[in-house]
Scaffold this motif. Sequence first.
Motif, PDB file in Angstrom:
ATOM      1  N   TYR A 128     -17.838  -2.147 -33.044  1.00  0.00           N
ATOM      2  CA  TYR A 128     -17.269  -1.996 -31.710  1.00  0.00           C
ATOM      3  C   TYR A 128     -17.394  -3.316 -30.969  1.00  0.00           C
ATOM      4  O   TYR A 128     -18.035  -4.255 -31.454  1.00  0.00           O
ATOM      5  CB  TYR A 128     -17.945  -0.857 -30.926  1.00  0.00           C
ATOM      6  N   PHE A 129     -16.759  -3.394 -29.801  1.00  0.00           N
ATOM      7  CA  PHE A 129     -16.725  -4.636 -29.040  1.00  0.00           C
ATOM      8  C   PHE A 129     -17.255  -4.428 -27.634  1.00  0.00           C
ATOM      9  O   PHE A 129     -17.085  -3.351 -27.044  1.00  0.00           O
ATOM     10  CB  PHE A 129     -15.300  -5.182 -28.969  1.00  0.00           C
ATOM     11  N   ILE A 130     -17.863  -5.485 -27.124  1.00  0.00           N
ATOM     12  CA  ILE A 130     -18.365  -5.496 -25.751  1.00  0.00           C
ATOM     13  C   ILE A 130     -17.747  -6.711 -25.065  1.00  0.00           C
ATOM     14  O   ILE A 130     -17.904  -7.845 -25.532  1.00  0.00           O
ATOM     15  CB  ILE A 130     -19.894  -5.573 -25.722  1.00  0.00           C
ATOM     16  N   SER A 131     -17.048  -6.469 -23.971  1.00  0.00           N
ATOM     17  CA  SER A 131     -16.280  -7.552 -23.353  1.00  0.00           C
ATOM     18  C   SER A 131     -17.085  -8.305 -22.294  1.00  0.00           C
ATOM     19  O   SER A 131     -18.061  -7.790 -21.735  1.00  0.00           O
ATOM     20  CB  SER A 131     -15.002  -6.999 -22.724  1.00  0.00           C
ATOM     21  N   GLN A 132     -16.652  -9.515 -22.048  1.00  0.00           N
ATOM     22  CA  GLN A 132     -17.124 -10.256 -20.891  1.00  0.00           C
ATOM     23  C   GLN A 132     -16.680  -9.506 -19.632  1.00  0.00           C
ATOM     24  O   GLN A 132     -15.733  -8.721 -19.668  1.00  0.00           O
ATOM     25  CB  GLN A 132     -16.516 -11.664 -20.888  1.00  0.00           C
ATOM     26  N   PRO A 133     -17.354  -9.724 -18.499  1.00  0.00           N
ATOM     27  CA  PRO A 133     -16.939  -9.016 -17.283  1.00  0.00           C
ATOM     28  C   PRO A 133     -15.510  -9.340 -16.878  1.00  0.00           C
ATOM     29  O   PRO A 133     -15.060 -10.486 -16.991  1.00  0.00           O
ATOM     30  CB  PRO A 133     -17.944  -9.488 -16.226  1.00  0.00           C
ATOM     31  N   VAL A 134     -14.812  -8.320 -16.435  1.00  0.00           N
ATOM     32  CA  VAL A 134     -13.416  -8.447 -16.012  1.00  0.00           C
ATOM     33  C   VAL A 134     -13.359  -8.187 -14.507  1.00  0.00           C
ATOM     34  O   VAL A 134     -14.052  -7.302 -13.998  1.00  0.00           O
ATOM     35  CB  VAL A 134     -12.530  -7.442 -16.773  1.00  0.00           C
ATOM     36  N   TYR A 135     -12.500  -8.924 -13.799  1.00  0.00           N
ATOM     37  CA  TYR A 135     -12.493  -8.831 -12.337  1.00  0.00           C
ATOM     38  C   TYR A 135     -11.129  -8.511 -11.740  1.00  0.00           C
ATOM     39  O   TYR A 135     -10.943  -8.658 -10.534  1.00  0.00           O
ATOM     40  CB  TYR A 135     -13.055 -10.129 -11.740  1.00  0.00           C
TER      41      TYR A 135
ATOM     42  N   ILE B 247     -15.901 -16.252 -17.907  1.00  0.00           N
ATOM     43  CA  ILE B 247     -15.816 -15.401 -16.716  1.00  0.00           C
ATOM     44  C   ILE B 247     -14.866 -16.042 -15.705  1.00  0.00           C
ATOM     45  O   ILE B 247     -15.031 -17.213 -15.342  1.00  0.00           O
ATOM     46  CB  ILE B 247     -17.197 -15.183 -16.073  1.00  0.00           C
ATOM     47  N   LYS B 248     -13.873 -15.276 -15.264  1.00  0.00           N
ATOM     48  CA  LYS B 248     -12.943 -15.725 -14.237  1.00  0.00           C
ATOM     49  C   LYS B 248     -12.737 -14.595 -13.232  1.00  0.00           C
ATOM     50  O   LYS B 248     -12.451 -13.458 -13.611  1.00  0.00           O
ATOM     51  CB  LYS B 248     -11.598 -16.125 -14.848  1.00  0.00           C
ATOM     52  N   LEU B 249     -12.890 -14.932 -11.944  1.00  0.00           N
ATOM     53  CA  LEU B 249     -12.704 -13.933 -10.883  1.00  0.00           C
ATOM     54  C   LEU B 249     -11.301 -14.041 -10.307  1.00  0.00           C
ATOM     55  O   LEU B 249     -10.655 -15.084 -10.408  1.00  0.00           O
ATOM     56  CB  LEU B 249     -13.736 -14.145  -9.760  1.00  0.00           C
ATOM     57  N   SER B 250     -10.869 -12.984  -9.684  1.00  0.00           N
ATOM     58  CA  SER B 250      -9.571 -13.007  -9.010  1.00  0.00           C
ATOM     59  C   SER B 250      -9.720 -13.696  -7.658  1.00  0.00           C
ATOM     60  O   SER B 250     -10.813 -13.767  -7.084  1.00  0.00           O
ATOM     61  CB  SER B 250      -9.062 -11.585  -8.809  1.00  0.00           C
ATOM     62  N   ASP B 251      -8.607 -14.203  -7.147  1.00  0.00           N
ATOM     63  CA  ASP B 251      -8.626 -14.820  -5.812  1.00  0.00           C
ATOM     64  C   ASP B 251      -9.050 -13.804  -4.763  1.00  0.00           C
ATOM     65  O   ASP B 251      -9.765 -14.132  -3.805  1.00  0.00           O
ATOM     66  CB  ASP B 251      -7.242 -15.377  -5.477  1.00  0.00           C
ATOM     67  N   ASP B 252      -8.621 -12.550  -4.956  1.00  0.00           N
ATOM     68  CA  ASP B 252      -8.965 -11.486  -3.995  1.00  0.00           C
ATOM     69  C   ASP B 252     -10.472 -11.252  -3.974  1.00  0.00           C
ATOM     70  O   ASP B 252     -11.080 -11.139  -2.895  1.00  0.00           O
ATOM     71  CB  ASP B 252      -8.242 -10.196  -4.378  1.00  0.00           C
ATOM     72  N   ALA B 253     -11.095 -11.182  -5.143  1.00  0.00           N
ATOM     73  CA  ALA B 253     -12.539 -10.936  -5.200  1.00  0.00           C
ATOM     74  C   ALA B 253     -13.300 -12.089  -4.547  1.00  0.00           C
ATOM     75  O   ALA B 253     -14.264 -11.864  -3.791  1.00  0.00           O
ATOM     76  CB  ALA B 253     -12.984 -10.764  -6.648  1.00  0.00           C
ATOM     77  N   LEU B 254     -12.886 -13.330  -4.803  1.00  0.00           N
ATOM     78  CA  LEU B 254     -13.545 -14.476  -4.197  1.00  0.00           C
ATOM     79  C   LEU B 254     -13.403 -14.461  -2.681  1.00  0.00           C
ATOM     80  O   LEU B 254     -14.366 -14.725  -1.943  1.00  0.00           O
ATOM     81  CB  LEU B 254     -12.966 -15.776  -4.768  1.00  0.00           C
ATOM     82  N   ALA B 255     -12.206 -14.123  -2.216  1.00  0.00           N
ATOM     83  CA  ALA B 255     -11.967 -14.093  -0.768  1.00  0.00           C
ATOM     84  C   ALA B 255     -12.801 -13.001  -0.100  1.00  0.00           C
ATOM     85  O   ALA B 255     -13.366 -13.216   0.991  1.00  0.00           O
ATOM     86  CB  ALA B 255     -10.484 -13.867  -0.496  1.00  0.00           C
TER      87      ALA B 255
END
Length: 614
Positions: A491-498, A540-548
């Motif tokens: 099975y797989f475990i992903s990096q955090p998704v934003y 890891i990459k965040l969305s612009d919305d999450a950062l704002a």
Amino acid sequence: MGLREALQTRVLTADGAIGTLLYSYGLDYCHEEMNVTRPEIVEKIHSEYLAAGADVIQTNTYGANAIKLARYGYENRVQEFNTAAVKHAKAAVGTGEQFVLGTIGGVLGIRKSDVTLEEILAAIREQAESLLAGGVDGILLETYYDFEELAATVQMLRQLTDKVIVAQVSMHEPGILQNGMSLNEVLIELDALGADVVGMNCRLGPYHSIQAMETVGLPKHAFLSAYPNASLLDVEDGRVVYESEADYFARAAVELVGQGVRLIGGCCGTTPKHIEAVKKRLVGVAPLTKKEIKPVSIEFVRVPEPPVEEPLHSKAKRQRSVIVELDTPRHLEIDGFVKGAKELYEAGADVIMMADNSLASPRISNIAMSSILKLQHGVRALPHLTCRDRNLIGLQSHLMGLDALDLNDILVVTGDPTKVGDFPGATSVYDVSSMELISLIKKLNEGISFSGKSLRKQANFSVAAAFNPNVRVLDRAVSRLEKKIEHGADYFISQPVYTKEKIVEIYEATKHLETPIYIGIMPLTSFKSAEFLHHEVPGIKLSDDALARMEACGDDKGKATAEGVAIAQELLDTACEYFNGIYLITPFLRYDMTLQLMDYVKQFDRQKGAKANV
């Protein structure tokens, strides 16, 4: 009389190591280049072995194929090096009755290579054609750890030439290859494929070579060969040395002939003195024509009883499953960590996962904490295992320890390079890639060690692999998943998704896979930590919305925590809709935030169940 005919009537003495002597001359670069740049030394070595009594010598071409020569930028000089090597060997023989074998070395070892079998065969064919064009009496295939590679090479060469083919395997353990096949069954198969001489060389000294050959019967058509090392290797002042008296090696050669060997030579550490001693000892010794195989003590491989704990990949295929990560401490106080792990497990986490010195910074051993959690508190644990910190010896030892502790869940990762951590000057090992390690762990599940030796029981590891979906081209990441499945990932475990969009994109790109995926969700704790994750942490990459949204919280810690949880809950709405597997990453031991998210997942499932019953 040809080489085949000579082998039918007598025992032939071959030469010893070439590389060892070139090394003694201070030539430790590309030995095959010496055929062109230092021909007088190469021919001198051949002449010394012939003077010692060798009936058969080999060309200085062990690594003279395009794949190996590419290390030095010489991949376009295959024909030049091989042609020169044959010329020097034949010049040393002159008008004598000795034979010349064109040497070809194996490419694959215990580590799998990015090069394909087709590419290997193409490179070996190019080398073999040059050797045969030079007029060798046969081809010597030596130091092959990978049986598939050797078998395919023999088949290819048998179609290319009717000259003698000597096919020799190398073993980590006496009498067994790294894939678990016995030496006897391997040599039987090589005989059936058309090899004229089958046997072993390298890695083992005389003592263990005799042990290995005791388990081998006489082939139906082929003859047996053995080219042991002079001894086990040692290191003095940074140089590899072999401690072995020539007479001891010669006495062992007599015993090998007593096991049916018809072609006896030497590998690493052997010199003309060893071959001279062998030749003298074998005077009047007749070849063996009948042999009873020494019974092999078969070690019982016990299949373990079915585990009480359901494998995570099995559960995630049918219902909700939640993995929670909690990093082990960077200090020696563990009470807070244990308290948090217990609360998370009691709240419904299927397992508590612990990284293996994430970001290359030392923390308390995850195997130690996994053991404490399991044995003292009844908490199921899932430790990471990186390829960075341990060589193959350490990796197998570590895994054997995990099995002894009944810790069957494991996540295999490559590991962050040491230069990003607390000790940037430390060495990154990387003996194997994460894919290669997964394959090796699956061998343990068959009761076979990395070297091919029986472990006397089967391990029972359920192996997770990492998945980074935060890439520009998701299809490439999915292709890596497919390769990891081929290597045995459960099975797989992903990096955090934003972003919700990324979760849906992952689903669409992976819905053809039957292997479960746990989607990573990690709540943000502050704008500073969000920026750090976005800009500095690989994968890891965040969305612009999450950062704002996090920036809008300013320095209000309570508001930032609440906003971080809210963002994570919105992501969970989508993740729970598309995936059974949820992976919650606890930030900075803030397990109070993870507990809120676990409760949210339960609410989601209750509401979904209620709607289904309406």
